[in-house]
Scaffold this motif. Structure first.
Motif, PDB file in Angstrom:
ATOM      1  N   LEU A   1       0.830  -1.209   0.000  1.00 13.31           N
ATOM      2  CA  LEU A   1       0.000   0.000   0.000  1.00 13.31           C
ATOM      3  C   LEU A   1       0.862   1.255   0.000  1.00 13.31           C
ATOM      4  CD1 LEU A   1      -2.784  -1.024   2.568  1.00 13.31           C
ATOM      5  CD2 LEU A   1      -3.037  -0.761   0.089  1.00 13.31           C
ATOM      6  N   VAL A   2       1.923   1.242   0.806  1.00 14.09           N
ATOM      7  CA  VAL A   2       2.814   2.403   0.866  1.00 14.09           C
ATOM      8  C   VAL A   2       3.547   2.573  -0.457  1.00 14.09           C
ATOM      9  CG1 VAL A   2       4.840   3.381   2.010  1.00 14.09           C
ATOM     10  CG2 VAL A   2       3.072   2.253   3.368  1.00 14.09           C
ATOM     11  N   ARG A   3       4.048   1.471  -1.015  1.00 11.84           N
ATOM     12  CA  ARG A   3       4.765   1.547  -2.293  1.00 11.84           C
ATOM     13  C   ARG A   3       3.863   2.113  -3.389  1.00 11.84           C
ATOM     14  NH1 ARG A   3       7.758  -3.323  -0.896  1.00 11.84           N
ATOM     15  NH2 ARG A   3       5.989  -4.568  -1.594  1.00 11.84           N
ATOM     16  N   THR A   4       2.604   1.688  -3.402  1.00 11.55           N
ATOM     17  CA  THR A   4       1.677   2.164  -4.427  1.00 11.55           C
ATOM     18  C   THR A   4       1.403   3.650  -4.286  1.00 11.55           C
ATOM     19  OG1 THR A   4       0.626  -0.018  -4.463  1.00 11.55           O
ATOM     20  CG2 THR A   4      -0.605   1.813  -5.442  1.00 11.55           C
ATOM     21  N   ALA A   5       1.364   4.140  -3.050  1.00 13.01           N
ATOM     22  CA  ALA A   5       1.018   5.543  -2.811  1.00 13.01           C
ATOM     23  C   ALA A   5       2.189   6.493  -3.021  1.00 13.01           C
ATOM     24  CB  ALA A   5       0.480   5.709  -1.387  1.00 13.01           C
ATOM     25  N   VAL A   6       3.423   5.995  -2.912  1.00 10.28           N
ATOM     26  CA  VAL A   6       4.584   6.884  -3.029  1.00 10.28           C
ATOM     27  C   VAL A   6       4.710   7.395  -4.461  1.00 10.28           C
ATOM     28  CG1 VAL A   6       7.101   6.976  -2.942  1.00 10.28           C
ATOM     29  CG2 VAL A   6       5.837   5.832  -1.129  1.00 10.28           C
ATOM     30  N   PRO A   7       4.763   8.714  -4.663  1.00  5.73           N
ATOM     31  CA  PRO A   7       4.809   9.276  -6.024  1.00  5.73           C
ATOM     32  C   PRO A   7       6.225   9.278  -6.607  1.00  5.73           C
ATOM     33  CG  PRO A   7       4.696  11.055  -4.426  1.00  5.73           C
ATOM     34  CD  PRO A   7       4.635   9.775  -3.641  1.00  5.73           C
ATOM     35  N   LEU A   8       6.769   8.086  -6.855  1.00  7.24           N
ATOM     36  CA  LEU A   8       8.079   7.947  -7.487  1.00  7.24           C
ATOM     37  C   LEU A   8       7.971   6.949  -8.623  1.00  7.24           C
ATOM     38  CD1 LEU A   8      10.469   7.687  -4.381  1.00  7.24           C
ATOM     39  CD2 LEU A   8      10.210   9.657  -5.896  1.00  7.24           C
ATOM     40  N   ARG A   9       8.935   7.012  -9.534  1.00 12.70           N
ATOM     41  CA  ARG A   9       8.990   6.005 -10.591  1.00 12.70           C
ATOM     42  C   ARG A   9       9.151   4.630  -9.939  1.00 12.70           C
ATOM     43  NH1 ARG A   9       9.826   8.225 -15.664  1.00 12.70           N
ATOM     44  NH2 ARG A   9      10.483  10.407 -15.677  1.00 12.70           N
ATOM     45  N   PRO A  10       8.505   3.596 -10.484  1.00  9.83           N
ATOM     46  CA  PRO A  10       8.499   2.287  -9.822  1.00  9.83           C
ATOM     47  C   PRO A  10       9.887   1.746  -9.502  1.00  9.83           C
ATOM     48  CG  PRO A  10       6.875   2.330 -11.582  1.00  9.83           C
ATOM     49  CD  PRO A  10       7.637   3.620 -11.670  1.00  9.83           C
ATOM     50  N   HIS A  11      10.841   1.869 -10.463  1.00  7.16           N
ATOM     51  CA  HIS A  11      12.160   1.284 -10.211  1.00  7.16           C
ATOM     52  C   HIS A  11      12.902   2.055  -9.121  1.00  7.16           C
ATOM     53  CE1 HIS A  11      13.260   4.592 -12.865  1.00  7.16           C
ATOM     54  NE2 HIS A  11      14.524   4.422 -12.507  1.00  7.16           N
ATOM     55  N   LEU A  12      12.747   3.392  -9.081  1.00  7.71           N
ATOM     56  CA  LEU A  12      13.385   4.181  -8.027  1.00  7.71           C
ATOM     57  C   LEU A  12      12.732   3.909  -6.672  1.00  7.71           C
ATOM     58  CD1 LEU A  12      13.788   7.621  -9.842  1.00  7.71           C
ATOM     59  CD2 LEU A  12      15.562   5.900  -9.413  1.00  7.71           C
ATOM     60  N   ARG A  13      11.404   3.817  -6.662  1.00  4.44           N
ATOM     61  CA  ARG A  13      10.665   3.536  -5.435  1.00  4.44           C
ATOM     62  C   ARG A  13      11.057   2.182  -4.849  1.00  4.44           C
ATOM     63  NH1 ARG A  13       5.045   2.007  -7.116  1.00  4.44           N
ATOM     64  NH2 ARG A  13       6.246   0.118  -7.585  1.00  4.44           N
ATOM     65  N   ASP A  14      11.096   1.149  -5.701  1.00  2.56           N
ATOM     66  CA  ASP A  14      11.427  -0.191  -5.207  1.00  2.56           C
ATOM     67  C   ASP A  14      12.868  -0.247  -4.710  1.00  2.56           C
ATOM     68  OD1 ASP A  14       8.878  -0.939  -5.873  1.00  2.56           O
ATOM     69  OD2 ASP A  14       9.451  -1.862  -7.780  1.00  2.56           O
ATOM     70  N   ALA A  15      13.788   0.427  -5.437  1.00  2.18           N
ATOM     71  CA  ALA A  15      15.191   0.435  -5.000  1.00  2.18           C
ATOM     72  C   ALA A  15      15.345   1.141  -3.655  1.00  2.18           C
ATOM     73  CB  ALA A  15      16.057   1.118  -6.060  1.00  2.18           C
ATOM     74  N   LEU A  16      14.601   2.233  -3.468  1.00  2.00           N
ATOM     75  CA  LEU A  16      14.680   2.979  -2.215  1.00  2.00           C
ATOM     76  C   LEU A  16      14.107   2.179  -1.055  1.00  2.00           C
ATOM     77  CD1 LEU A  16      15.742   5.721  -1.333  1.00  2.00           C
ATOM     78  CD2 LEU A  16      13.439   6.637  -1.582  1.00  2.00           C
TER      79      LEU A  16
END
Length: 380
Positions: free
Chosen positions: A189-204
């Motif tokens: 849920l948090v990953r989906t809501a974070v306004p970042l590009r998917p690859h940057l979000r997942d890496a972070l």
């Protein structure tokens, strides 16, 4: 769904973004009194999540039972021993304070003894810089006594605020249980809501989890072992306040470039200067080759090379974290520093690779069109 171009955003869109930010800030302010409990609940869930998943599989897919068993293990192995240690530390600090106040332990006499043993020139040099030895003796002894009183007072304040402490502990355990049971769902849920590009979000997110686990393993485990072994050595040598010194060594082991030496080196020097060469030699040997080697051997194994930060960054981040967040700072400080480095590494990689698509693939520079192609590409 078609994504809006920035120029297509209206006042209502910006108002909604502002509302989201405002509500988030208010919610964070609401949770601020239980910041420590929430932090430790998240940290405990991150640390014990792999164990919970393995236990869930072994139990045939029973997440409630697996989370309950892991929570009971956490209580038995970490929380209850910490509470017992805190009570024992209060008693020892209070006992040492009483003995110093009553003159049973004379810090000034110990300082005089060291000065009398020093060579004449060195003793004269020390005395030349200390014109009023009696004042220094009195202030030094009172500083130690007040420090012990402050330690005991701070620990006793936890007991006096028993209701708030129990509430915070309950919040931490309650949150840990639900994160252990449904952590994957909440993380998604948090990953989906974070306004970042998917690859940057997942890496972070991945880097955050790795850093938290590495920080806890590389600091808490090493600190506990160094404090425990240091306390045992002090007790075996018959040094007063072994438990207190062990806890202090565990605390100072969190600080690179300072470490446990700030505790055992002065004790070893005092033993050697006062003629107790056997105990002094044992203290030096154990300090260098037992207590010190724990950090050198275990920390690289527990932390790993990928998450290692320069020692000066860890030191500054830890001290700043302790200053801003109290005891929670030794986790918050290094984690913020590690995320800062990770984010700027991502910026450097993005600049080096050119444009990046939403899927994380390198798109390469946009091709230049010749005049004819540009003319054909123009609308109309």
């Amino acid at each position: 769904m078609q994504t809006k171009h920035p120029s297509q955003y209206h006042l209502e869109d910006y108002a909604f973004i502002g509302l989201v930010i405002l509500v988030t800030i208010i919610f964070a302010w609401l949770l601020a009194p239980y910041f420590g409990a929430i932090l430790w609940g998240i940290v405990a869930a991150i640390l014990f999540e792999p164990m919970t998943r393995r236990l869930e599989v072994a139990l045939g897919g029973r997440p409630n039972t697996a989370a309950t068993l892991v929570l009971l293990l956490l209580l038995a192995t970490l929380i209850l021993p910490t509470l017992i240690l805190g009570v024992s530390l209060v008693q020892e600090a209070s006992s040492l304070y009483d003995r110093i106040s009553q003159g049973q332990i004379d810090i000034g006499a110990m300082a005089d003894k060291v000065l009398s043993i020093l060579p004449t020139r060195m003793s004269a040099m020390v005395r030349s810089y200390t014109t009023d030895i009696e004042t220094i003796r009195r202030e030094f002894g009172s500083d130690i006594a007040s420090g012990l009183q402050d330690v005991a007072g701070r620990l006793l304040s936890v007991g006096q605020g028993a209701l708030s402490f129990i509430a915070a502990l309950g919040v931490m355990l309650y949150l840990t249980y639900f994160l252990l049971r449904d952590g994957d769902r909440y993380a998604e849920l948090v990953r989906t809501a974070v306004p970042l590009r998917p690859h940057l979000r997942d890496a972070l997110f991945k880097h955050f989890v790795v850093v938290v686990r590495a920080t806890m393993k590389g600091t808490v485990v090493v600190a506990v072992l160094q404090g425990l072994i240091g306390g045992v050595i002090f007790a075996a040598l018959g040094i007063e306040g072994a438990l207190l010194w062990g806890v202090l060594m565990g605390f100072f082991s969190l600080l690179p470039a300072i470490g446990t030496g700030i505790v055992w080196v002065p004790v070893a020097a005092y033993l050697l200067l006062t003629g107790d060469y056997f105990k002094g030699a044992i203290m030096v040997f154990c300090g260098l080759f037992v207590i010190g080697m724990i950090d050198n051997l275990l920390r690289p194994i527990l932390v790993g090379r990928d998450t290692r930060m320069p020692d000066f960054v860890v030191l500054i981040a830890t001290l700043s974290g302790l200053q801003l967040f109290g005891l929670n700072g030794f986790i918050v400080g290094p984690v913020i520093a590690a995320l800062f480095i990770a984010v700027w590494n991502m910026v450097s990689e993005a600049k080096g690779k050119g444009r990046v698509t939403d899927t994380g693939e390198k798109a390469g520079p946009a091709p230049d069109l010749d005049p004819k192609a540009k003319a054909e590409a123009r609308p109309g």
